[in-house]
Design a protein around this motif. Structure first.
Motif, PDB file in Angstrom:
ATOM      1  N   ASP A 177       0.839  -1.202   0.000  1.00  0.00           N
ATOM      2  CA  ASP A 177       0.000   0.000   0.000  1.00  0.00           C
ATOM      3  C   ASP A 177       0.874   1.253   0.000  1.00  0.00           C
ATOM      4  O   ASP A 177       0.585   2.231  -0.702  1.00  0.00           O
ATOM      5  CB  ASP A 177      -0.922   0.009   1.223  1.00  0.00           C
ATOM      6  CG  ASP A 177      -2.029  -1.033   1.146  1.00  0.00           C
ATOM      7  OD1 ASP A 177      -2.310  -1.516   0.020  1.00  0.00           O
ATOM      8  OD2 ASP A 177      -2.606  -1.366   2.199  1.00  0.00           O
ATOM      9  N   ARG A 180       2.360   1.557  -3.528  1.00  0.00           N
ATOM     10  CA  ARG A 180       1.335   1.885  -4.521  1.00  0.00           C
ATOM     11  C   ARG A 180       0.905   3.338  -4.386  1.00  0.00           C
ATOM     12  O   ARG A 180       0.733   4.046  -5.383  1.00  0.00           O
ATOM     13  CB  ARG A 180       0.130   0.954  -4.369  1.00  0.00           C
ATOM     14  CG  ARG A 180      -0.925   1.136  -5.461  1.00  0.00           C
ATOM     15  CD  ARG A 180      -2.141   0.258  -5.244  1.00  0.00           C
ATOM     16  NE  ARG A 180      -1.795  -1.154  -5.208  1.00  0.00           N
ATOM     17  CZ  ARG A 180      -1.680  -1.876  -4.100  1.00  0.00           C
ATOM     18  NH1 ARG A 180      -1.890  -1.304  -2.913  1.00  0.00           N
ATOM     19  NH2 ARG A 180      -1.362  -3.150  -4.157  1.00  0.00           N
ATOM     20  N   ILE A 186       3.778  -2.336  -9.038  1.00  0.00           N
ATOM     21  CA  ILE A 186       3.761  -3.374  -8.006  1.00  0.00           C
ATOM     22  C   ILE A 186       3.917  -4.762  -8.617  1.00  0.00           C
ATOM     23  O   ILE A 186       3.183  -5.154  -9.526  1.00  0.00           O
ATOM     24  CB  ILE A 186       2.445  -3.323  -7.197  1.00  0.00           C
ATOM     25  CG1 ILE A 186       2.297  -1.976  -6.496  1.00  0.00           C
ATOM     26  CG2 ILE A 186       2.405  -4.469  -6.183  1.00  0.00           C
ATOM     27  CD1 ILE A 186       3.363  -1.654  -5.481  1.00  0.00           C
TER      28      ILE A 186
END
Length: 323
Positions: A177, A180, A186
């Motif tokens: 997270d 990103r 990713i």
């Protein structure tokens, strides 16, 4: 296979790309003994645990910016000689720190080698920072925060490597997270040593654009369909899969079946000298196993470039080289 096929790879660990000859030269430079993992100019290991030990032993001998510049340049010039136009390298700040370097010096050294190879051959390269799974959640999250700070403009992705049987994918979700949210591409290792469930967990908890390996997804037809439906790209490394005994031979390797099922697949060398491979060797393996011609092989290169963690102008230039 025609030698003129342009190639690209998305899955190569830079420390794992160090040839035994280069590592022996580094050992001489630093007065180190490599006899426990190099014999007769070949890496020696018998299972994944020993492979990791050999990998770490070699990585420990790259201790300066110049060392890493030489490593990156030699790897990239080598694959450019096999008609590779693009590569992404997995880079591990944990290995840099263990060798006594700051992450910034590590990235700068690698970037210097990348620039030198671009000047000499025209090859493009980007870096994907990886957290090492078996070092634990805190280390992986620290790597993600480091990558998210964009310490070098050539860092465009974040992933997780290491022993994929350690912990649960969900334990590492926060790290992804963080990356990103910073706009990094990713990817995550899954479905190599661990089975189809690890691929499903990666999709559920990490939401990757790409999965490193992913070949064990073939054990679950519904999961294969999900990969195809969600356009997740697999960074497949047939040579290393065979060397690690995941599949006995190319006839049983699922690359072609995944491709025919609509999954986006690419060819990659992983840790090439450890697995007696190179990107050229991977393309040859696929061509010989499944009769792929130059057009088909170039299609895998196109898939890799379309999935690359690069800006759109660079992607357009790279795709233009395939026409």
């Amino acid at each position: 296979m025609k030698t003129g096929v342009k190639k690209a790879e998305l899955h190569c660990h830079i420390e794992g790309a160090a040839s035994p000859e280069l590592v022996k030269a580094q050992a001489a430079k630093y007065g180190a003994d490599v006899s426990t993992f190099i014999t007769d100019d070949q890496y020696v290991w018998s299972d994944f645990t020993e492979f990791l030990a050999a990998y770490d032993g070699a990585a420990a001998l790259f201790r300066s910016e110049d060392d890493y510049a030489s490593l990156a340049q030699s790897y990239l010039e080598g694959i450019a000689a096999e008609n590779a136009v693009y590569a992404e390298i997995f880079v591990s700040p944990d290995h840099a720190v263990a060798a006594g370097l700051t992450p910034e010096a590590y990235f700068d050294g690698l970037a210097s080698g990348i620039d030198a190879a671009r000047t000499s051959t025209g090859i493009e390269c980007r870096m994907t920072v990886v957290g090492i799974r078996h070092l634990g959640v805190e280390k992986v999250e620290a790597a993600a925060r480091l990558a998210a700070g964009r310490p070098h403009p050539l860092i465009t992705g974040f992933g997780m490597a290491g022993e994929e049987r350690f912990g649960r994918v969900a334990d590492f979700a926060r790290a992804f997270d963080i990356a990103r949210d910073a706009g990094l591409g990713i990817t995550v290792h899954a479905g190599e040593l661990d089975g189809a469930d690890s691929v499903r967990d990666a999709l559920d908890h990490v939401r990757p654009a790409r999965i490193g390996h992913g070949v064990r997804a073939m054990e679950d037809p519904d999961l294969v369909q999900r990969l195809a439906d969600e356009d997740v790209v697999l960074e497949v490394c047939p040579g290393s899969n065979l060397e690690l005994g995941i599949f006995p031979d190319m006839a049983t390797h699922p690359f072609d079946r995944l491709h025919r099922a609509g999954v986006k697949v690419t060819l990659n060398s992983d840790d090439p000298p450890h697995f007696h491979s190179s990107i050229g060797h991977e393309y040859r393996l696929a061509a010989e196993a499944w009769g792929y011609d130059a057009v088909k092989l170039t299609g895998f290169t196109r898939t890799a470039i379309e999935a690359a963690f690069v800006d759109e102008p660079t992607r357009a230039i790279l795709l233009g080289q395939l026409d």
